[in-house]
Scaffold this motif. Structure first.
Motif, mmCIF file in Angstrom:
data_model
loop_
_atom_site.group_PDB
_atom_site.id
_atom_site.type_symbol
_atom_site.label_atom_id
_atom_site.label_comp_id
_atom_site.label_asym_id
_atom_site.label_seq_id
_atom_site.Cartn_x
_atom_site.Cartn_y
_atom_site.Cartn_z
ATOM 1 N N ALA A 65 34.356 26.694 -17.066
ATOM 2 C CA ALA A 65 35.643 26.004 -17.158
ATOM 3 C C ALA A 65 35.914 25.546 -18.583
ATOM 4 O O ALA A 65 37.042 25.646 -19.078
ATOM 5 N N LEU A 66 34.891 25.055 -19.274
ATOM 6 C CA LEU A 66 35.075 24.633 -20.659
ATOM 7 C C LEU A 66 35.273 25.824 -21.577
ATOM 8 O O LEU A 66 36.063 25.775 -22.514
ATOM 9 N N VAL A 67 34.569 26.921 -21.319
ATOM 10 C CA VAL A 67 34.688 28.106 -22.154
ATOM 11 C C VAL A 67 36.094 28.696 -22.083
ATOM 12 O O VAL A 67 36.606 29.221 -23.071
ATOM 13 N N THR A 68 36.726 28.588 -20.931
ATOM 14 C CA THR A 68 38.066 29.162 -20.789
ATOM 15 C C THR A 68 39.135 28.319 -21.464
ATOM 16 O O THR A 68 40.276 28.771 -21.613
ATOM 17 N N ARG A 69 38.790 27.119 -21.869
ATOM 18 C CA ARG A 69 39.770 26.231 -22.497
ATOM 19 C C ARG A 69 39.976 26.575 -23.967
ATOM 20 O O ARG A 69 39.056 27.026 -24.654
ATOM 21 N N THR A 70 41.174 26.317 -24.447
ATOM 22 C CA THR A 70 41.457 26.486 -25.867
ATOM 23 C C THR A 70 40.864 25.311 -26.633
ATOM 24 O O THR A 70 40.476 24.291 -26.052
ATOM 25 N N LEU A 125 30.880 33.082 -24.122
ATOM 26 C CA LEU A 125 31.399 32.973 -25.487
ATOM 27 C C LEU A 125 31.595 34.354 -26.100
ATOM 28 O O LEU A 125 32.591 34.620 -26.782
ATOM 29 N N ALA A 126 30.635 35.246 -25.859
ATOM 30 C CA ALA A 126 30.686 36.596 -26.432
ATOM 31 C C ALA A 126 31.820 37.425 -25.869
ATOM 32 O O ALA A 126 32.253 38.401 -26.500
#
Length: 331
Positions: free
Chosen positions: A34-39, A328-329
């Motif tokens: 969920a955090l990774v998908t955030r801008t 992230l990758a």
């Protein structure tokens, strides 16, 4: 392992998101993706909202979780991965805060200064970004980044190049000039492979050029060199007996000329253990995820014949930390 997505509404502010984060300590796998998908802006808003609601910086909380999880004082059922917490805290930092932390860690490494990390900062950021990074460094550590670089002991070629890069950002000009690029390329040739003593680099000339030109201008100079003389500038550095200065200069030029290829090589070396830069994998994935990850993935596939995400899965043990890196990758 499969990770659940938190049911975060993007339309109701970030209070609900922060409540779910607050209630999920010990189950960080639920919020990683969920955090990774955030801008970057959304992450900043989540961090600000969390502090307003709970009186604690989310980054500091993640760092505390990492420290507590590293100890033996907690019930194993509630211990989360220290590496994951540390990685998430780095990801939640603003870019200039993160660069300040990376720079300080690079300068304080017990064995030797991590010049690769410092070069990445001064090559991969605009002058305006370097300015706020230096402010963040001084605020956080009560020290001046420029001065800490100048005080590196013992003095060496990498330090000289870093000092020149620091100066280049102070003398930054937004526009690039083809005339200057051609002139600088000629000077590099005449003081390198075109000199009477082939293979001997006049360090003073190279450092002068580096200190007076912006990174985009240097990139144009390197391209001009190849156009005029028919080969990469780094090839000319290999013709003589490469010393410390030539090796440091080659690393810098590669980072300036083709960042995705340079980052792909750094990622590979970090995963395969062929470099002492063990933190390169996380550092680059976090810092470049929202900048040029598409180009880095392509460069990695072209160079090593394997997708970056697959290389990560082969090199890192399965778990939440690996899932975070893969996310992230592929961001």
């Amino acid at each position: 392992m499969a990770m659940k997505m938190l049911t975060m509404s993007r339309n109701s502010g970030f209070e609900n998101e922060c409540k779910e984060i607050h209630d999920s300590w010990g189950r960080l796998s639920q919020l990683v993706r969920a955090l990774v998908t955030r801008t970057r802006l959304e992450r900043q808003q989540i961090r600000e909202t969390y502090k307003a609601l709970y009186g604690e910086d989310l980054v500091n909380r993640l760092q505390k979780e990492a420290e507590m999880s590293s100890s033996n004082n907690r019930n194993e059922a509630f211990v989360v991965s220290p590496k994951l917490c540390a990685a998430l805290s780095m990801f939640m930092l603003e870019p200039h805060e993160r660069d300040a932390v990376v720079a300080r860690e690079a300068l304080q490494q017990s064995d030797q200064t991590n010049y690769k990390a410092l070069v990445e900062i001064f090559v991969g950021r605009k002058s305006s970004q370097i300015f706020v990074t230096k402010q963040a460094y001084q605020t956080r550590y009560r020290r001046k980044l420029d001065q800490d670089i100048a005080n590196i002991e013992p003095p060496n070629s990498y330090q000289k190049i870093l000092i020149a890069l620091v100066a280049s950002h102070k003398a930054h000009h937004a526009d690039v000039s083809h005339h200057i690029a051609k002139s600088d390329a000629k000077r590099l040739y005449e003081t390198g492979e075109g000199s009477y003593i082939s293979g001997v680099i006049e360090e003073a000339v190279v450092l002068e050029i580096l200190s007076k030109r912006s990174i985009p201008q240097m990139k144009l100079t390197i391209s001009s060199y190849k156009h005029i003389y028919g080969h990469d500038y780094t090839k000319s550095l290999k013709k003589g007996n490469s010393g410390e200065f030539e090796n440091a200069l080659k690393r810098l030029v590669k980072c300036i000329h083709n960042p995705p290829n340079y980052y792909a090589k750094t990622l590979h070396g970090s995963m395969k253990g062929t470099t002492t830069d063990k933190g390169g994998l996380l550092r680059l994935l976090v810092s470049r995820a929202e900048v040029e990850m598409d180009e880095i993935r392509k460069a990695y596939k072209n160079k090593y014949g394997i997708e970056l995400r697959d290389a990560i899965c082969e090199s890192i043990p399965s778990g939440d930390y690996r899932d975070f890196l893969v996310a992230l990758a592929t961001k």
